[in-house]
Enzyme design. Structure first.
Site, short mmCIF file in Angstrom:
data_model
loop_
_atom_site.label_atom_id
_atom_site.label_comp_id
_atom_site.label_asym_id
_atom_site.label_seq_id
_atom_site.Cartn_x
_atom_site.Cartn_y
_atom_site.Cartn_z
N SER A 185 55.37 17.30 10.75
CA SER A 185 54.47 18.44 10.58
C SER A 185 53.54 18.55 11.79
O SER A 185 53.40 19.61 12.41
CB SER A 185 53.67 18.24 9.29
OG SER A 185 52.56 19.08 9.24
N ASP A 241 56.97 24.66 9.15
CA ASP A 241 55.86 23.76 8.78
C ASP A 241 54.89 24.50 7.87
O ASP A 241 54.40 23.93 6.90
CB ASP A 241 55.13 23.23 10.03
CG ASP A 241 53.96 22.34 9.63
OD1 ASP A 241 54.18 21.38 8.86
OD2 ASP A 241 52.82 22.62 10.03
N ARG A 294 53.87 20.95 0.09
CA ARG A 294 53.45 19.53 0.03
C ARG A 294 52.06 19.40 -0.55
O ARG A 294 51.77 18.46 -1.28
CB ARG A 294 53.51 18.92 1.44
CG ARG A 294 54.93 18.70 1.94
CD ARG A 294 54.93 18.28 3.42
NE ARG A 294 54.13 17.10 3.65
CZ ARG A 294 53.38 16.92 4.75
NH1 ARG A 294 53.34 17.82 5.70
NH2 ARG A 294 52.67 15.82 4.88
N LYS A 335 53.95 21.33 15.27
CA LYS A 335 52.91 22.29 15.65
C LYS A 335 52.49 22.08 17.10
O LYS A 335 52.29 23.05 17.84
CB LYS A 335 51.67 22.13 14.75
CG LYS A 335 51.85 22.73 13.37
CD LYS A 335 50.53 22.84 12.62
CE LYS A 335 50.06 21.53 12.02
NZ LYS A 335 50.85 21.03 10.89
N HIS A 350 44.93 16.48 17.29
CA HIS A 350 45.25 16.71 15.88
C HIS A 350 44.88 15.46 15.08
O HIS A 350 45.10 14.34 15.53
CB HIS A 350 46.74 17.01 15.71
CG HIS A 350 47.02 17.85 14.51
ND1 HIS A 350 47.07 19.23 14.56
CD2 HIS A 350 47.25 17.53 13.23
CE1 HIS A 350 47.30 19.71 13.35
NE2 HIS A 350 47.43 18.70 12.51
N1 URA Z 1 48.10 17.42 9.43
C1 URA Z 1 49.24 18.15 9.51
O1 URA Z 1 49.31 19.11 10.27
N2 URA Z 1 50.27 17.82 8.74
C2 URA Z 1 50.24 16.78 7.90
O2 URA Z 1 51.22 16.52 7.24
C3 URA Z 1 49.05 16.01 7.80
C4 URA Z 1 47.98 16.36 8.58
#
Ligand code: URA
Length: 431
Positions: free
Chosen positions: A183, A161, A168, A187, A82
């Protein structure tokens, strides 16, 4: 317990209890707490921060807002990656097919655009028919059948999320270490990842502007992962200039296709190979990174990485003929080259301003739920350190609306700096 009291407590810089965080996330997920209260709460967190204990509780509350996938029957070690978000960052579109083609099955939960930074789901949706809302059962079936899944938060997977992310994006509450860490890690934990490669971006076009804050975010996510029994490796990488050349949804998909054919920009190719090798190593597909690198080159050369991308698109309802014929992607109506006005060396190509200009063109959202124009964006042709000659094309703007084109051109007037003295290229990775 009242949501407003929890907002006030955070506004007044006090530490929230686990019960308060659970109450807020549950209420928001089921719709009892409205968007405007959640936005105020996110802003209070953004301004006043959270302790590590609060961030861990927030992460787990978001994981528990939906189901948690158990991949242990399907994959030896489930590995994921990620990025914390950047401009032109289409890494997932390249890395995931490569690692899947090299024998490591991956199911990744990605996000949409956030502020000036693009999102993998929005990019993939530029392919007609592509679905990003798979159910847990569909995720597992597809992982078993083709070894690759790229989906988004849904009603059953990290729904808190999904909802908070959309708020956001449009309420100025993105660049917050507690909100980013919870966040991302919610995930990854919900998707059942046992090992996680994190790409923390630093610089003008990142949410972390300097090395100390990037380290802080990386360390916090590592601790959350370890508490949840996951292995985490963090790369700190440059985001002062866009990664690769293309910025904007279908433009980035086309660059990802070229990269899977071995014809992508050098910085993007190198970046993707480093992350892919790390994932293959953590997934114990190869004993060392050199061996993984050899296999990555083969998967690109023999077309298996690109085939895997086509399989992914087809499996999720997309029209895979776009992968073989990228010229099918609709073209923007206005295409304008912007030339250099002086000789010298490129010193700055401000990723943030380029990201914001592409949002102005329609590649991102100004309000929650806004539609995206998949064909607009910008392609940059030069990198920091390049020798520039007067008249060279620095970047090309793709627009569907003349006034947006003019506005973005104006916006970018000071986004590029050329110096007389030689300038060193930027590193890809800092740590
Ligand atoms: N990627 C995400 O999944 N969440 C964030 O807040 C920033 C980048």
């Amino acid at each position: 317990m009242q949501a407003t009291d929890i907002i006030i407590k955070k506004r007044d810089k006090k530490e929230l209890t686990r019960e308060e965080i659970n109450f807020f996330i549950h209420g928001f997920t089921v719709g009892d707490i409205p968007d405007y209260k959640a936005s105020a709460w996110a802003m209070a967190i953004m301004l006043n921060g959270m302790t590590d204990r609060e961030v861990t509780d927030l992460t787990l509350a978001m994981v528990n807002s939906g189901e948690t996938l158990d991949m242990s029957q399907l994959v030896g070690i489930s590995v994921d990656k990620h990025s914390t978000g950047g401009v032109g960052d289409k890494t997932s579109l390249v890395v995931l097919p490569i690692v899947a083609a090299c024998g490591l099955p991956v199911a990744k939960m990605s996000g949409r655009g956030l502020g000036f930074s693009g999102g993998t789901l929005d990019k993939l949706e530029s392919i007609p028919g592509f679905r990003t809302d798979l159910t847990p059962a569909e995720v597992k079936r597809q992982l078993r059948e083709i070894g690759l899944v790229l989906t988004g938060q849904s009603k059953s997977l990290a729904p808190a999320d999904g909802k908070l992310y959309a708020l956001r994006d449009v309420t100025g509450t993105v660049p917050s270490i507690p909100l980013i860490a919870s966040s991302i890690m919610s995930k990854k934990i919900a998707a059942g990842s046992q090992a996680i490669v994190l790409d923390v971006k630093i610089g003008l076009g990142a949410f972390m502007k300097d090395l100390p804050s990037a380290r802080k975010l990386g360390n916090l996510m590592t601790r959350i992962g370890e508490l949840a029994g996951r292995k985490v490796v963090v790369f700190l990488s440059d985001m002062n200039q866009p990664l690769g050349n293309a910025i904007g949804n279908s433009l980035e998909v086309q660059e990802a296709i070229a990269s899977l054919q071995g014809k992508g920009p050098a910085d993007l190719m190198e970046h993707c190979k480093v992350l892919s090798a790390q994932m293959l190593f953590m997934g114990e597909i190869f004993d060392d990174v050199d061996e993984a690198n050899k296999m990555i080159d083969i998967a690109i050369k023999d077309g298996s990485a690109l085939n895997k991308f086509s399989e992914l698109i087809q499996a999720q309802g997309g029209d895979a003929s776009y992968i073989d014929n990228p010229e099918k992607f609709p073209k923007a109506q206005y295409v304008e080259d912007v030339p250099a006005f002086e000789n010298g060396y490129l010193a700055t190509i401000n990723a943030r301003l380029f990201g914001e200009a592409s949002v102005l063109l329609g590649a991102g959202r100004k309000a929650k739920g806004d539609p995206i124009d998949h064909s607009v964006g910008i392609v940059v042709h030069k990198k920091v350190g390049d020798n520039i000659h007067r008249g060279d094309c620095l970047y090309t703007i793709y627009a569907n609306d003349k006034s947006n084109l003019m506005e973005s051109k104006k916006y970018l007037e000071f986004a590029v700096e050329v110096e007389k003295e030689k300038v060193d290229p930027l590193p890809l990775f800092y740590e």
